[in-house]
Design an enzyme around this catalytic site. Sequence first.
Site, PDB file in Angstrom:
ATOM      1  N   LYS A 157       0.751  -1.275   0.084  1.00  0.00           N
ATOM      2  CA  LYS A 157      -0.142  -0.076  -0.246  1.00  0.00           C
ATOM      3  C   LYS A 157       0.949   1.154   0.217  1.00  0.00           C
ATOM      4  CE  LYS A 157      -3.001   2.852   3.286  1.00  0.00           C
ATOM      5  NZ  LYS A 157      -3.750   2.618   4.376  1.00  0.00           N
TER       6      LYS A 157
ATOM      7  N   ASP B  65      -2.677  10.583   3.591  1.00  0.00           N
ATOM      8  CA  ASP B  65      -3.958   9.951   3.907  1.00  0.00           C
ATOM      9  C   ASP B  65      -4.760  10.726   4.764  1.00  0.00           C
ATOM     10  OD1 ASP B  65      -6.299   8.636   4.246  1.00  0.00           O
ATOM     11  OD2 ASP B  65      -5.639   6.929   5.223  1.00  0.00           O
TER      12      ASP B  65
ATOM     13  N   LYS C  14     -10.270  12.839   8.268  1.00  0.00           N
ATOM     14  CA  LYS C  14      -9.533  12.621   9.622  1.00  0.00           C
ATOM     15  C   LYS C  14      -9.492  13.768  10.367  1.00  0.00           C
ATOM     16  CE  LYS C  14      -6.271   8.850   8.113  1.00  0.00           C
ATOM     17  NZ  LYS C  14      -6.861   7.787   9.088  1.00  0.00           N
TER      18      LYS C  14
ATOM     19  N   ASP D  50       1.834   6.728   5.284  1.00  0.00           N
ATOM     20  CA  ASP D  50       0.907   5.729   4.931  1.00  0.00           C
ATOM     21  C   ASP D  50       1.204   4.799   3.838  1.00  0.00           C
ATOM     22  OD1 ASP D  50      -1.591   4.090   5.763  1.00  0.00           O
ATOM     23  OD2 ASP D  50      -2.975   5.622   4.446  1.00  0.00           O
TER      24      ASP D  50
ATOM     25  N   ASP E 288     -12.296   6.836   4.088  1.00  0.00           N
ATOM     26  CA  ASP E 288     -10.693   6.766   4.829  1.00  0.00           C
ATOM     27  C   ASP E 288     -10.338   5.291   5.035  1.00  0.00           C
ATOM     28  OD1 ASP E 288      -8.680   7.537   6.474  1.00  0.00           O
ATOM     29  OD2 ASP E 288      -9.718   7.787   8.151  1.00  0.00           O
TER      30      ASP E 288
ATOM     31  N   GLU F 227      -9.238   3.493   2.680  1.00  0.00           N
ATOM     32  CA  GLU F 227      -8.809   3.428   1.180  1.00  0.00           C
ATOM     33  C   GLU F 227      -7.958   2.505   0.951  1.00  0.00           C
ATOM     34  OE1 GLU F 227      -7.539   5.186   3.563  1.00  0.00           O
ATOM     35  OE2 GLU F 227      -5.332   5.007   3.080  1.00  0.00           O
TER      36      GLU F 227
ATOM     37  N   ARG G 196      -7.418  -0.887   1.630  1.00  0.00           N
ATOM     38  CA  ARG G 196      -7.838  -1.958   1.027  1.00  0.00           C
ATOM     39  C   ARG G 196      -8.549  -1.933  -0.548  1.00  0.00           C
ATOM     40  NH1 ARG G 196     -12.314  -2.103   5.891  1.00  0.00           N
ATOM     41  NH2 ARG G 196     -10.594  -0.921   6.707  1.00  0.00           N
TER      42      ARG G 196
HETATM   43  N1  BES Z   1      -4.100   4.650   7.250  1.00  0.00           N
HETATM   44  C1  BES Z   1      -4.884   4.361   7.780  1.00  0.00           C
HETATM   45  C2  BES Z   1      -4.642   3.503   9.094  1.00  0.00           C
HETATM   46  C3  BES Z   1      -3.492   3.954  10.051  1.00  0.00           C
HETATM   47  C4  BES Z   1      -3.820   4.584  11.167  1.00  0.00           C
HETATM   48  C5  BES Z   1      -2.142   3.803   9.791  1.00  0.00           C
HETATM   49  C6  BES Z   1      -2.896   4.788  12.243  1.00  0.00           C
HETATM   50  C7  BES Z   1      -1.159   4.204  10.760  1.00  0.00           C
HETATM   51  C8  BES Z   1      -1.610   4.774  11.873  1.00  0.00           C
HETATM   52  C9  BES Z   1      -6.031   3.731   7.126  1.00  0.00           C
HETATM   53  O1  BES Z   1      -6.165   4.352   5.855  1.00  0.00           O
HETATM   54  C10 BES Z   1      -7.390   4.328   7.852  1.00  0.00           C
HETATM   55  O2  BES Z   1      -7.726   5.333   7.799  1.00  0.00           O
HETATM   56  N2  BES Z   1      -8.152   3.300   8.411  1.00  0.00           N
HETATM   57  C11 BES Z   1      -9.126   3.663   9.044  1.00  0.00           C
HETATM   58  C12 BES Z   1     -10.387   2.315   8.698  1.00  0.00           C
HETATM   59  C13 BES Z   1     -11.531   2.892   9.143  1.00  0.00           C
HETATM   60  C14 BES Z   1     -12.283   4.214   8.649  1.00  0.00           C
HETATM   61  C15 BES Z   1     -12.434   1.518   8.976  1.00  0.00           C
HETATM   62  C16 BES Z   1      -9.012   3.537  10.850  1.00  0.00           C
HETATM   63  O3  BES Z   1      -8.408   2.721  11.055  1.00  0.00           O
HETATM   64  O4  BES Z   1      -9.593   4.220  11.416  1.00  0.00           O
HETATM   65 ZN    ZN Z   2      -4.576   4.855   4.876  1.00  0.00          ZN
HETATM   66 MN    MN Z   3      -7.452   5.845   5.813  1.00  0.00          MN
END
Ligand code: BES
Ligand code: ZN
Ligand code: MN
Length: 490
Positions: free
Chosen positions: A253, A258, A265, A276, A335, A337, A339
């Site tokens: 990825k 992000d 966020k 990210d 968010d 994204e 996956r």
């Molecule tokens: N890039 C983030 C995950 C992340 C969080 C990486 C903290 C490093 C540190 C990912 O794209 C994300 O935003 N995931 C969300 C998923 C949710 C919306 C289902 C999350 O983990 O909050």
């Molecule tokens: Zn992300």
């Molecule tokens: Mn995200």
Amino acid sequence: MTEPVSLSFASFDAEALAQAEGRIALLVEAEGRLGAEARRIDALTRKAVSRLLASPGWAKAKVGEATLLSFPAGLTAEGLVVVKVPKKPTEAEARKAGGAIARMRGKGPLTVVAGTFARPEDLAMAIGLRAYDFAEHKTAPREEGGHVTVLVADPEAVRSRAAPFEAVASGVVLARDLVSEPANVLTTTEFARRLEALRETGLEVEVLEEEELERQGMRLLLAVGQGSESPSKVVVMRWNGGGEEKPFALVGKGVVFDTGGISMKPAAGMEDMTMDMGGAAVVAGVMQTLALRRAHANVVGLVGLVENMPSGNATRPGDVVRSMKGDTVEIINTDAEGRLVLADLLWYAQERFQPTGIINLATLTGAIIVALGHENAGVFSNDEALADALLAAARTEGESAWRMPMGEAYDAMLKSRIADMKNVGGRDGGSITAAQFIKRFIKDGTPWCHIDIAGVASVKSDTTLAPKGATGWGVMALNRLIADRYEAKA
Ligand code: BES
Ligand code: ZN
Ligand code: MN
């Protein structure tokens, strides 16, 4: 690009050592018996070493711990670092000792008296990795750490064994540099340019632009990047060091930033999302390592480079998009994204390369940090043998990982009212439903592991082999996995 620490191997010379500037590090076996070199230093320092060894502090010190003796009598050096090491060190123990030495190396030159220590290459690599310093954007002239000289019994032999370790270290440093770069520097275009530069190592590198991604039908990946000014890209790196067999695939990825997109966020901590693209960075690091050490394996590395931004053209929550595979996805949360990027990228990897197995890496979920903190990466898999081999490789390399569960009940949480699936399964078990989403894009019979590195790619405190910040977690483990599982016959 961060230059590696300058390091060489030489043989022991008591006269020269007495005159050495900077600091001297001495390895002493936990049992406390001094080797010939240590006895010489003990004599030079009028028994400073044996007095330390007789102290209660030394008895309590753990293997891999270092003690600094300042301004030792009889030596020009301003410090003598004494490190407790086991008689038969594992890789991890040797590296721990190297990390401890690096932390106490001071600013000048460093001479390490390794004598007959069994793993000087691991020790040297660890010193180099722990001394990593990303100073690219500091205006003040860089404070150079001095040259590191490791004194060993047979420098010639050690030098010839050290090459693959240097290849590993340079892969880790590449991954760290990429993760450390801010998103205004490391755009998708700059990322692709840096990967193209790896052609110099002998890798085949191909950059797929948006037009080609559209032709391939990678609409989920494109949906993530469509709100950004930076064009989405897929980069394919190939190392063909094996025979005619199909390649093993590494997929990363590479979200260069992000924001969360329209499902934005909160501001606090958003700057961390510059990391990210950590999965893509590790894939790049491993590919570079394989090329530098001329690995006898066929491996293809694919990274999806996109930026997740809000704009008038961004994907909206609720949009339904058809994947390259053909299944439709209701994008409930923009968010989630990573996956989406991986779904199309994994499908593309399988269609084009029919890999013998796949490992994907991604900073995928905050939930994995809730589950495992910053100590372990989360491993999800459909294949016991591959997962076991990966966990074993990670353990050997001192990169901790923990197996996570999967199952149909989690998969059911992705049911959508209007499309084939939605991209989030709710808060509960968030890392697992993310893994289930990805698994839907893995063909039956293809051994696969997904590694969620959100907690380990970049950390806020120092670790054994890295100062705080980017770790390069996974480069060593995956390099070892490939060496043990795909090169063993060669
Ligand atoms: N890039 C983030 C995950 C992340 C969080 C990486 C903290 C490093 C540190 C990912 O794209 C994300 O935003 N995931 C969300 C998923 C949710 C919306 C289902 C999350 O983990 O909050
Ligand atoms: Zn992300
Ligand atoms: Mn995200």
